[in-house]
Design a protein around this motif. Structure first.
Motif, short mmCIF file in Angstrom:
data_model
loop_
_atom_site.label_atom_id
_atom_site.label_comp_id
_atom_site.label_asym_id
_atom_site.label_seq_id
_atom_site.Cartn_x
_atom_site.Cartn_y
_atom_site.Cartn_z
N LEU A 208 0.83 -1.20 0.00
CA LEU A 208 0.00 0.00 0.00
C LEU A 208 0.86 1.25 0.00
O LEU A 208 0.62 2.20 -0.76
CB LEU A 208 -0.92 0.00 1.23
CG LEU A 208 -2.31 -0.60 1.07
CD1 LEU A 208 -3.00 -0.68 2.43
CD2 LEU A 208 -3.15 0.24 0.11
N ALA A 209 1.89 1.27 0.84
CA ALA A 209 2.77 2.44 0.91
C ALA A 209 3.48 2.66 -0.41
O ALA A 209 3.64 3.79 -0.88
CB ALA A 209 3.78 2.26 2.05
N GLU A 210 3.95 1.58 -1.05
CA GLU A 210 4.64 1.70 -2.32
C GLU A 210 3.75 2.31 -3.39
O GLU A 210 4.17 3.19 -4.15
CB GLU A 210 5.13 0.33 -2.79
CG GLU A 210 6.36 -0.18 -2.07
CD GLU A 210 6.81 -1.53 -2.60
OE1 GLU A 210 6.09 -2.08 -3.48
OE2 GLU A 210 7.85 -2.02 -2.15
N ARG A 211 2.51 1.85 -3.44
CA ARG A 211 1.61 2.33 -4.48
C ARG A 211 1.10 3.74 -4.21
O ARG A 211 0.78 4.48 -5.14
CB ARG A 211 0.43 1.36 -4.66
CG ARG A 211 0.83 -0.06 -5.03
CD ARG A 211 1.80 -0.10 -6.22
NE ARG A 211 1.35 0.68 -7.34
CZ ARG A 211 0.48 0.27 -8.27
NH1 ARG A 211 -0.01 -0.96 -8.18
NH2 ARG A 211 0.12 1.03 -9.26
N LEU A 212 1.05 4.12 -2.94
CA LEU A 212 0.60 5.47 -2.60
C LEU A 212 1.73 6.49 -2.68
O LEU A 212 1.48 7.70 -2.67
CB LEU A 212 -0.01 5.48 -1.19
CG LEU A 212 -1.33 4.71 -1.03
CD1 LEU A 212 -1.70 4.60 0.44
CD2 LEU A 212 -2.45 5.38 -1.82
N HIS B 130 0.71 8.96 6.61
CA HIS B 130 1.51 8.72 7.81
C HIS B 130 1.51 7.21 8.06
O HIS B 130 0.47 6.62 8.35
CB HIS B 130 0.92 9.46 9.01
CG HIS B 130 1.03 10.95 8.91
ND1 HIS B 130 2.15 11.64 9.27
CD2 HIS B 130 0.13 11.86 8.45
CE1 HIS B 130 1.96 12.94 9.06
NE2 HIS B 130 0.74 13.10 8.57
N VAL B 131 2.70 6.60 7.90
CA VAL B 131 2.82 5.15 8.04
C VAL B 131 3.34 4.84 9.45
O VAL B 131 4.42 5.29 9.84
CB VAL B 131 3.77 4.56 6.99
CG1 VAL B 131 3.82 3.04 7.12
CG2 VAL B 131 3.31 4.96 5.59
N PHE B 132 2.57 4.06 10.21
CA PHE B 132 2.94 3.70 11.58
C PHE B 132 3.42 2.25 11.62
O PHE B 132 2.72 1.34 11.16
CB PHE B 132 1.75 3.87 12.53
CG PHE B 132 1.32 5.31 12.69
CD1 PHE B 132 0.40 5.88 11.83
CD2 PHE B 132 1.86 6.09 13.70
CE1 PHE B 132 0.00 7.20 11.98
CE2 PHE B 132 1.48 7.40 13.87
CZ PHE B 132 0.55 7.97 13.00
N VAL B 133 4.63 2.04 12.15
CA VAL B 133 5.16 0.68 12.34
C VAL B 133 5.64 0.57 13.78
O VAL B 133 6.08 1.55 14.38
CB VAL B 133 6.32 0.38 11.37
CG1 VAL B 133 5.82 0.30 9.94
CG2 VAL B 133 7.43 1.42 11.48
N LEU C 286 10.07 0.26 3.27
CA LEU C 286 9.05 1.25 2.95
C LEU C 286 9.64 2.28 1.98
O LEU C 286 10.82 2.62 2.05
CB LEU C 286 8.57 1.95 4.22
CG LEU C 286 7.73 1.09 5.17
CD1 LEU C 286 7.43 1.85 6.45
CD2 LEU C 286 6.43 0.65 4.50
N PRO C 287 8.84 2.80 1.06
CA PRO C 287 9.36 3.72 0.05
C PRO C 287 9.73 5.07 0.65
O PRO C 287 9.20 5.48 1.69
CB PRO C 287 8.19 3.86 -0.92
CG PRO C 287 6.98 3.62 -0.08
CD PRO C 287 7.40 2.56 0.91
N ASN D 33 5.48 12.36 0.22
CA ASN D 33 4.16 12.22 0.84
C ASN D 33 4.08 11.04 1.81
O ASN D 33 3.02 10.77 2.36
CB ASN D 33 3.08 12.08 -0.23
CG ASN D 33 3.16 10.75 -0.97
OD1 ASN D 33 4.25 10.32 -1.33
ND2 ASN D 33 2.04 10.12 -1.19
N ILE D 34 5.19 10.32 2.00
CA ILE D 34 5.22 9.17 2.92
C ILE D 34 6.03 9.56 4.15
O ILE D 34 7.23 9.83 4.08
CB ILE D 34 5.83 7.93 2.25
CG1 ILE D 34 5.04 7.53 1.01
CG2 ILE D 34 5.90 6.78 3.24
CD1 ILE D 34 3.64 7.04 1.28
#
Length: 675
Positions: free
Chosen positions: A24-28, A36-39, A48-49, A53-54
């Protein structure tokens, strides 16, 4: 999600840490939505890319912390792509979204796809089934041993599997009745393991390896049941994991999530296309179709110019990383084609592009070959090319002299207007003046030109950047080919009155020298150069510096270097050790003559490389004593001494007499850095 529109989403929160989250992160990445990607951990953030915007956030959060973050970031949508068994995390995300009144969608794993994709020992995503019976049905389509950890109560159901006696290994509780019941079912010996848990990841890995398991069957028993340890162990051991009783969840698929953002599930497509020698009329039909189907094209200057007729956006670029970066910054281009000169498999940039795109993993790459410059050139001169040696001097170095000296026909790809002049000068310097050159310029284009000559007649010719050369050397079959070992006869060298290291001594000395690929060799007191020539001929990757002070010997060195066409042998006029100061650090040093400066020579070399390997040839006891004294004053190993005296046969009438040669001490030692 039907009530929402992507136009309503300016900022989204993605809880990742899984394959679905990464995809999902790659395509977005590169799109209009700020994500905002939370891990939970740094490991979860790997892969993650990187895009404007990521924004990646690391660290575990409870429900209240999640709510505070979502409010602070003013998120319009939350996507929960956490692990299927992270139930508490998912509940916290769901409750936090409800408190903030933010839409939240759970991204479900495609279990059907996982089941189809599973292969023996792949260690891929778990295969989820609803019962032991379903697990057995799945296993019927697989191969390999199976470690069953679902207990003894349903063990009989695995007997529905063909050849279950050989494939099934059961781990059960260590209770007498359990062991007895399993034995009655036919499970005993090394196919039955009665043990009491809990089991660590290491223990599970060891057991999987012990039985050679391609599959592990377990129940979704949560943390208390050791599920995480089993899942981790299966991944480490390369075994497939079959999970009985997967969690029941509501949500949307990864495909549905991507479609909401206007993206497709399939990976983006990149064509690497060989354009042939230059004329668009020589494009293959597959190449033309790839250019027509692609939304954006890329290529270096000349290739980019040749793409204008397709009426597509063209990126003038050839660096793989920059092409990949451009495509990641422009996700609107679902298909792209990169134009490459000639054929994609013949000294082409396709290799570098493949490495970069395959490493990224976000693109499907298709390679479309073209007509090579070699194929076109030989068709124009009416000749075959099955016996040709191929070289490229376009942006790289190669052993031109060795190739032309050892092969009757060598095809050379050139680069730059001075390329032909450089080739001619190198061939003349190597004594290859009688080589016949056929030069092809601007192949297939309107200003194509094919001409012939010798290195002498062609050396002042300027050519275009699009040039190939065929070098034909009729004498190649008469010269000595590159050897697999040393041992040239003494008669192979021009020697005059200059002393030369004889074959027998030379062979033992070179064995003691123990050369390696890409070695840098000093031949101190090189004389006629017999040792230098032997070293240089072993491999084009070896560099040899022949140090000599005698003018007559220097002339012989040059003649012998040319006789054997050695571009990797460089003659240095001067006295050691002074002549060594400006040379690259050596890995190996042969000392045939030191002029009484043995200690100074070794000391100079050790300051360049403290682990250099030395071999010295000595004929007087005084010289031997000087070398034997070196470990006392310099950081070198104790010398190894071999005295060689050989006898050669000489015919006398009908008989042969053995005539002895002077004895030579061969001394070998190495530098030590521990002092």
């Amino acid at each position: 999600m039907s009530r929402l529109s992507v136009k309503d989403i300016g900022t989204a929160a993605l809880f990742a840490g899984t394959t679905e989250g990464r995809l999902l992160a790659e395509r977005l990445a590169g799109g209009p939505v700020k994500v905002h990607v939370f891990v939970a951990t740094e490991y979860g953030g790997e892969g993650l890319p990187q895009a404007e915007n990521i924004l990646v956030h690391e660290g575990r959060m409870d429900q209240e912390e999640i709510r505070e973050e979502l409010s602070r970031l003013s998120c319009d949508l939350v996507l929960d792509a956490t692990h299927p068994f992270a139930r508490i995390v998912s509940e916290n995300i769901k409750d936090a979204c409800a408190a903030c009144r933010i839409p939240c969608f759970r991204i479900l794993r495609d279990y059907t796809k996982s089941r189809r994709a599973g292969g023996a020992g792949t260690g891929s995503s778990p295969v989820f089934v609803d019962s032991v019976e379903e697990a057995v049905e799945f296993l019927k389509g697989t191969q390999g041993h199976v470690l069953v950890t679902t207990g003894s109560k349903e063990l009989s159901k695995y007997k529905a599997l063909p050849d279950w006696e050989e494939r099934i290994y059961a781990r059960v509780l260590s209770l007498p009745q359990v062991v007895s019941d399993c034995g009655d079912l036919g499970f005993y010996g090394n196919h039955l393991m009665a043990m009491q848990g809990p089991f660590s990841v290491e223990m599970n890995v060891a057991m999987l390896h012990a039985v050679g398991a391609a599959w592990m069957v377990t129940k979704e028993s949560g943390t208390a049941g050791g599920f995480e340890e089993k899942a981790s162990a299966a991944g480490q051991a390369g075994a497939g994991l079959i999970v009985i009783g997967r969690p029941k969840e509501d949500g949307i698929s990864l495909r549905e999530a991507l479609e909401f953002f206007g993206l497709s599930m399939d990976r983006r497509k990149v064509f690497l296309v060989g354009m042939g020698p230059g004329d668009p009329g020589l494009f293959t039909e597959a190449a033309r179709r790839a250019f027509e189907e692609s939304q954006v094209l890329a290529g270096a200057g000349r290739m980019a110019d040749g793409l204008r007729g397709f009426q597509k956006p063209v990126l003038r670029e050839y660096q793989p990383e920059r092409i990949l970066g451009f495509l990641k910054d422009h996700p609107e281009y679902e298909t792209a084609a990169v134009a490459l000169s000639g054929d994609t498999g013949f000294f082409s940039g396709a290799r570098g592009l493949l490495e970069v795109f395959n490493k990224d993993g976000g693109f499907e790459v298709e390679v479309i070959p073209g007509i090579s410059s070699a194929g076109y050139f030989f068709s124009r001169i009416g000749a075959g090319w099955e016996d040709v040696c191929f070289l490229s001097l376009h942006g790289r170095d190669a052993d031109l002299e060795g190739a032309v000296g050892g092969h009757k026909r060598v095809f050379i790809l050139c680069g730059g207007s001075n390329a032909l002049k450089e080739i001619c000068e190198r061939l003349l310097h190597a004594g290859l003046s009688k080589v016949r050159l056929t030069v092809g310029e601007n192949l297939s284009l309107a200003n194509e030109r094919i001409s012939e000559g010798t290195p002498e007649t062609m050396r002042e010719r300027e050519v275009s950047g699009l040039t190939v050369v065929l070098a034909e050397n009729p004498a190649a079959g008469r010269t000595l080919p590159r050897p697999l070992t040393h041992g040239l006869p003494d008669e192979a060298f021009l020697r005059g009155k200059t002393p030369m290291t004889k074959l027998e001594v030379r062979s033992v000395s070179l064995s003691k020298l123990a050369l390696t690929e890409n070695a840098v060799v000093y031949d101190v007191g090189a004389g006629t150069g017999s040792v230098s020539v032997e070293c240089a001929r072993l491999s084009s990757g070896i560099r040899v510096f022949s140090i000599e002070r005698d003018p007559e010997a220097l002339e012989l060195l040059e003649k012998n270097r040319q006789q054997f066409s050695l571009s990797n042998m460089e003659i240095v006029a001067g006295t050691a050790p002074e002549a060594l100061e400006e040379l690259p650090a050596p890995t190996h040093v042969f000392i045939g003559g030191s002029g009484g400066s043995m200690g100074r020579i070794v000391d100079t070399v050790l300051r360049k490389n403290g682990t250099t390997r030395f071999v010295a040839n000595l004929i007087t006891p005084e010289s031997l004593a000087a070398v034997m004294d070196l470990p006392r004053v310099l950081p070198v190993t104790d010398p190894e001494i071999v005295m060689v005296t050989a006898a050669r046969s000489k015919k006398a009438g009908n008989s042969h007499l053995m005539l002895g040669t002077n004895p030579v001490w061969i001394v070998a030692f190495s530098g030590r850095e521990d002092q």
